[in-house]
Design an enzyme around this catalytic site. Structure first.
Site, PDB file in Angstrom:
ATOM      1  N   PRO A  35      48.951  60.961  67.622  1.00 20.40           N
ATOM      2  CA  PRO A  35      50.648  60.121  67.959  1.00 20.40           C
ATOM      3  C   PRO A  35      50.456  59.655  66.440  1.00 20.40           C
ATOM      4  CG  PRO A  35      50.209  59.408  69.484  1.00 20.40           C
ATOM      5  CD  PRO A  35      49.462  60.953  69.776  1.00 20.40           C
ATOM      6  N   ASP A  36      50.913  59.228  65.313  1.00 24.79           N
ATOM      7  CA  ASP A  36      50.748  58.449  65.132  1.00 24.79           C
ATOM      8  C   ASP A  36      51.367  57.110  65.413  1.00 24.79           C
ATOM      9  OD1 ASP A  36      54.108  58.891  64.155  1.00 24.79           O
ATOM     10  OD2 ASP A  36      53.644  59.392  62.269  1.00 24.79           O
ATOM     11  N   PHE A  37      51.727  56.014  64.125  1.00 26.50           N
ATOM     12  CA  PHE A  37      51.557  54.658  65.078  1.00 26.50           C
ATOM     13  C   PHE A  37      53.166  54.636  64.338  1.00 26.50           C
ATOM     14  CE2 PHE A  37      47.103  54.687  63.755  1.00 26.50           C
ATOM     15  CZ  PHE A  37      46.793  54.190  64.857  1.00 26.50           C
ATOM     16  N   ARG A  38      54.068  54.751  63.815  1.00 27.00           N
ATOM     17  CA  ARG A  38      55.064  53.345  62.913  1.00 27.00           C
ATOM     18  C   ARG A  38      55.655  55.629  63.084  1.00 27.00           C
ATOM     19  NH1 ARG A  38      50.687  51.673  60.742  1.00 27.00           N
ATOM     20  NH2 ARG A  38      51.165  50.030  60.842  1.00 27.00           N
ATOM     21  N   GLN A 108      42.799  56.556  56.864  1.00 26.68           N
ATOM     22  CA  GLN A 108      42.765  54.949  57.738  1.00 26.68           C
ATOM     23  C   GLN A 108      42.392  55.426  59.348  1.00 26.68           C
ATOM     24  OE1 GLN A 108      46.932  53.160  56.203  1.00 26.68           O
ATOM     25  NE2 GLN A 108      46.807  54.922  55.837  1.00 26.68           N
ATOM     26  N   ASN A 109      41.938  56.771  59.483  1.00 32.29           N
ATOM     27  CA  ASN A 109      41.997  57.124  60.663  1.00 32.29           C
ATOM     28  C   ASN A 109      40.579  56.822  61.179  1.00 32.29           C
ATOM     29  OD1 ASN A 109      44.981  58.181  60.602  1.00 32.29           O
ATOM     30  ND2 ASN A 109      44.015  59.752  60.487  1.00 32.29           N
ATOM     31  N   ASP A 111      40.181  58.925  64.439  1.00 29.97           N
ATOM     32  CA  ASP A 111      39.465  60.521  64.933  1.00 29.97           C
ATOM     33  C   ASP A 111      38.769  61.072  64.548  1.00 29.97           C
ATOM     34  OD1 ASP A 111      40.636  61.505  62.843  1.00 29.97           O
ATOM     35  OD2 ASP A 111      43.154  61.206  63.516  1.00 29.97           O
ATOM     36  N   HIS A 128      39.296  52.466  57.899  1.00 25.18           N
ATOM     37  CA  HIS A 128      39.448  50.907  59.173  1.00 25.18           C
ATOM     38  C   HIS A 128      38.077  51.356  60.520  1.00 25.18           C
ATOM     39  CE1 HIS A 128      43.755  50.471  58.294  1.00 25.18           C
ATOM     40  NE2 HIS A 128      43.050  50.472  57.305  1.00 25.18           N
ATOM     41  N   CYS A 136      29.487  43.350  69.299  1.00 27.32           N
ATOM     42  CA  CYS A 136      29.738  42.044  70.996  1.00 27.32           C
ATOM     43  C   CYS A 136      30.759  41.461  69.338  1.00 27.32           C
ATOM     44  CB  CYS A 136      28.263  41.523  71.149  1.00 27.32           C
ATOM     45  SG  CYS A 136      29.366  39.908  72.151  1.00 27.32           S
ATOM     46  N   CYS A 139      28.107  37.469  70.160  1.00 20.48           N
ATOM     47  CA  CYS A 139      27.165  36.579  69.074  1.00 20.48           C
ATOM     48  C   CYS A 139      26.645  38.172  68.498  1.00 20.48           C
ATOM     49  CB  CYS A 139      25.999  37.559  70.286  1.00 20.48           C
ATOM     50  SG  CYS A 139      25.309  38.937  71.260  1.00 20.48           S
ATOM     51  N   CYS A 167      28.142  42.486  76.944  1.00 21.89           N
ATOM     52  CA  CYS A 167      26.700  42.538  75.851  1.00 21.89           C
ATOM     53  C   CYS A 167      25.644  41.999  76.444  1.00 21.89           C
ATOM     54  CB  CYS A 167      27.105  41.485  74.989  1.00 21.89           C
ATOM     55  SG  CYS A 167      25.662  40.731  73.558  1.00 21.89           S
ATOM     56  N   CYS A 170      24.474  37.683  75.320  1.00 23.96           N
ATOM     57  CA  CYS A 170      25.197  36.267  75.093  1.00 23.96           C
ATOM     58  C   CYS A 170      25.524  36.941  76.780  1.00 23.96           C
ATOM     59  CB  CYS A 170      26.036  36.643  74.320  1.00 23.96           C
ATOM     60  SG  CYS A 170      27.552  37.738  74.057  1.00 23.96           S
ATOM     61  N   GLY A 214      50.606  61.881  54.837  1.00 22.01           N
ATOM     62  CA  GLY A 214      50.579  61.353  56.176  1.00 22.01           C
ATOM     63  C   GLY A 214      49.752  59.765  56.002  1.00 22.01           C
TER      64      GLY A 214
HETATM   65  P1  OAD Z   1      51.467  55.178  60.332  1.00 21.89           P
HETATM   66  O1  OAD Z   1      52.486  55.855  61.918  1.00 21.89           O
HETATM   67  O2  OAD Z   1      52.168  53.992  60.066  1.00 21.89           O
HETATM   68  O3  OAD Z   1      52.237  56.199  59.648  1.00 21.89           O
HETATM   69  C1  OAD Z   1      52.413  57.912  60.032  1.00 21.89           C
HETATM   70  C2  OAD Z   1      52.882  58.595  58.056  1.00 21.89           C
HETATM   71  O4  OAD Z   1      53.009  59.247  58.281  1.00 21.89           O
HETATM   72  C3  OAD Z   1      54.931  58.654  58.840  1.00 21.89           C
HETATM   73  O5  OAD Z   1      54.764  57.956  57.332  1.00 21.89           O
HETATM   74  C4  OAD Z   1      55.225  59.873  59.091  1.00 21.89           C
HETATM   75  O6  OAD Z   1      56.228  59.918  58.331  1.00 21.89           O
HETATM   76  C5  OAD Z   1      53.537  60.879  57.975  1.00 21.89           C
HETATM   77  N1  OAD Z   1      53.701  61.308  59.087  1.00 21.89           N
HETATM   78  C6  OAD Z   1      53.998  61.805  60.523  1.00 21.89           C
HETATM   79  N2  OAD Z   1      53.281  63.220  60.867  1.00 21.89           N
HETATM   80  C7  OAD Z   1      53.453  64.432  59.925  1.00 21.89           C
HETATM   81  C8  OAD Z   1      53.000  65.373  59.184  1.00 21.89           C
HETATM   82  N3  OAD Z   1      52.855  66.099  60.494  1.00 21.89           N
HETATM   83  N4  OAD Z   1      52.864  65.529  57.911  1.00 21.89           N
HETATM   84  C9  OAD Z   1      53.760  64.699  56.927  1.00 21.89           C
HETATM   85  N5  OAD Z   1      53.670  63.366  57.074  1.00 21.89           N
HETATM   86  C10 OAD Z   1      53.631  63.267  58.698  1.00 21.89           C
HETATM   87  O7  OAD Z   1      49.772  55.641  60.225  1.00 21.89           O
HETATM   88  P2  OAD Z   1      49.326  55.085  59.228  1.00 21.89           P
HETATM   89  O8  OAD Z   1      49.585  55.057  57.887  1.00 21.89           O
HETATM   90  O9  OAD Z   1      47.912  56.070  59.373  1.00 21.89           O
HETATM   91  O10 OAD Z   1      45.267  51.086  62.561  1.00 21.89           O
HETATM   92  O11 OAD Z   1      49.054  53.750  59.815  1.00 21.89           O
HETATM   93  C11 OAD Z   1      48.137  52.502  59.000  1.00 21.89           C
HETATM   94  C12 OAD Z   1      47.552  51.434  60.182  1.00 21.89           C
HETATM   95  O12 OAD Z   1      48.019  51.325  60.831  1.00 21.89           O
HETATM   96  C13 OAD Z   1      46.523  52.686  61.871  1.00 21.89           C
HETATM   97  O13 OAD Z   1      45.247  52.947  60.281  1.00 21.89           O
HETATM   98  C14 OAD Z   1      46.677  51.838  62.364  1.00 21.89           C
HETATM   99  C15 OAD Z   1      47.258  51.626  62.183  1.00 21.89           C
HETATM  100  O14 OAD Z   1      47.765  50.075  62.677  1.00 21.89           O
HETATM  101  C16 OAD Z   1      43.890  50.529  62.837  1.00 21.89           C
HETATM  102  O15 OAD Z   1      43.734  52.152  63.631  1.00 21.89           O
HETATM  103  C17 OAD Z   1      43.602  49.348  62.920  1.00 21.89           C
END
Ligand code: OAD
Length: 284
Positions: A35-38, A108-109, A111, A128, A136, A139, A167, A170, A214
């Site tokens: 899954p993505d994040f947002r 940013q991924n 994976d 990222h 750790c 330390c 760790c 430490c 993405g």
């Molecule tokens: P987001 O989840 O913020 O954004 C993903 C974007 O991809 C959204 O705009 C979706 O609409 C789009 N999307 C999803 N599936 C898609 C598909 N099949 N084709 C085209 N677009 C699609 O993810 P990131 O921008 O990567 O930090 O988030 C940035 C950072 O926020 C991550 O690296 C993470 C998080 O906090 C860490 O893991 C440290």
């Protein structure tokens, strides 16, 4: 076919020596089952309520982790690399490398599917970080992949069951993968490469195309790279929705393709006459 896909393929065809810089995020891995994040409803941050977090992004907050590593362990167990295969989009980036058209991939991924698809390590900037190495948080002692992997893959929830990677130097410090949390710095390679590439683009704007894919372009400093693309160079956005600087400060030269990123690269590969090569890469 969308005019914008045709536009992108025309630019790639018209200048056969041009190279692509990819700036990618979680959306290129959603078709792999991660899954993505947002994204509303399906995004990780929407589904974290079961982890009892004060706010969703706390799962990647270093101060929160120090006090309560459980939510991160639960999430990391689910996301741990090895359980997923690269998407069509990942293989398309690899194909660009095979065709000598890939300059760099900033991801940013966490994976590691860019590596899994076979893209050379020196072309990838894991902005990222990744699970590949650990340290750790007390330390700073460095640890190999195995120590966290073993704890996270066997992690069990419930009182008295929690067993975190600690760790040896430490003794009490928590070991954490080198994934960049909120409150931590990005690897210096991100900044040096970005600076190098920006200068390259300023000098040779016709020879590079920057494709953002993405990503919601919501997280600093990665998101600032869109505005940093020199005006003379071509930027493209391949994403389900219009985001970041493409929305705030659109440029006439932007190529915006608001579609599923796997379908877009399939169309692109067809237009470029590379569809068979892409399919071969995918089938291994
Ligand atoms: P987001 O989840 O913020 O954004 C993903 C974007 O991809 C959204 O705009 C979706 O609409 C789009 N999307 C999803 N599936 C898609 C598909 N099949 N084709 C085209 N677009 C699609 O993810 P990131 O921008 O990567 O930090 O988030 C940035 C950072 O926020 C991550 O690296 C993470 C998080 O906090 C860490 O893991 C440290």
């Amino acid at each position: 076919m969308k005019k914008s896909i045709k536009q992108l393929s025309s630019i790639l065809k018209e200048n056969p020596n041009s190279k692509v810089i990819f700036m990618v995020g979680a959306g290129i891995s959603t078709s792999c089952g991660i899954p993505d994040f947002r994204s509303p409803k399906t995004g990780l941050y929407h589904n974290l309520s079961k982890l009892n977090l004060p706010y969703a992004e706390a799962v990647f907050d270093i101060d929160f982790f120090k006090n309560n590593p459980v939510p991160f362990y639960i999430l990391a167990k689910e996301l741990y690399p090895g359980n997923f295969k690269p998407s069509k989009f990942h293989y398309f980036m690899k194909l660009m490398e095979d065709k000598n058209r890939l300059h760099r991939v900033y991801t940013q991924n966490i994976d590691t599917l860019e590596r899994e698809a076979g893209i050379s390590g020196e072309k990838i900037i894991e902005a990222h970080g990744s699970f590949a190495s650990n340290h750790c948080i007390n330390c700073n002692e460095r640890y190999e992949l195995e120590i966290f992997k073993e704890k996270v893959t066997n992690f069990e929830e419930g009182p008295g069951k929690h067993d975190f990677a600690k760790c040896r130097k430490c003794v009490d410090g928590l070991i954490k993968p080198n994934i960049v949390f909120f409150g931590e710095n990005l690897p210096s390679s991100f900044f040096t490469s970005l600076d190098y590439d920006r200068k390259l683009l300023e000098k040779n704007s016709d020879d590079y195309i920057v494709i953002f894919a993405g990503t919601s372009l919501a997280v600093y400093p990665f998101c600032s790279s869109a505005a940093a693309v020199p005006e003379m160079a071509t930027r493209s956005l391949v994403n389900k929705e219009l985001v970041g600087n493409f929305k705030k400060e659109p440029r006439d030269s932007d190529i915006v393709i608001l579609e599923n990123c796997d379908s877009v690269v399939e169309e692109l590969a067809r237009e470029l006459g590379w569809l068979e090569d892409l399919e071969k890469l995918i089938s291994g």
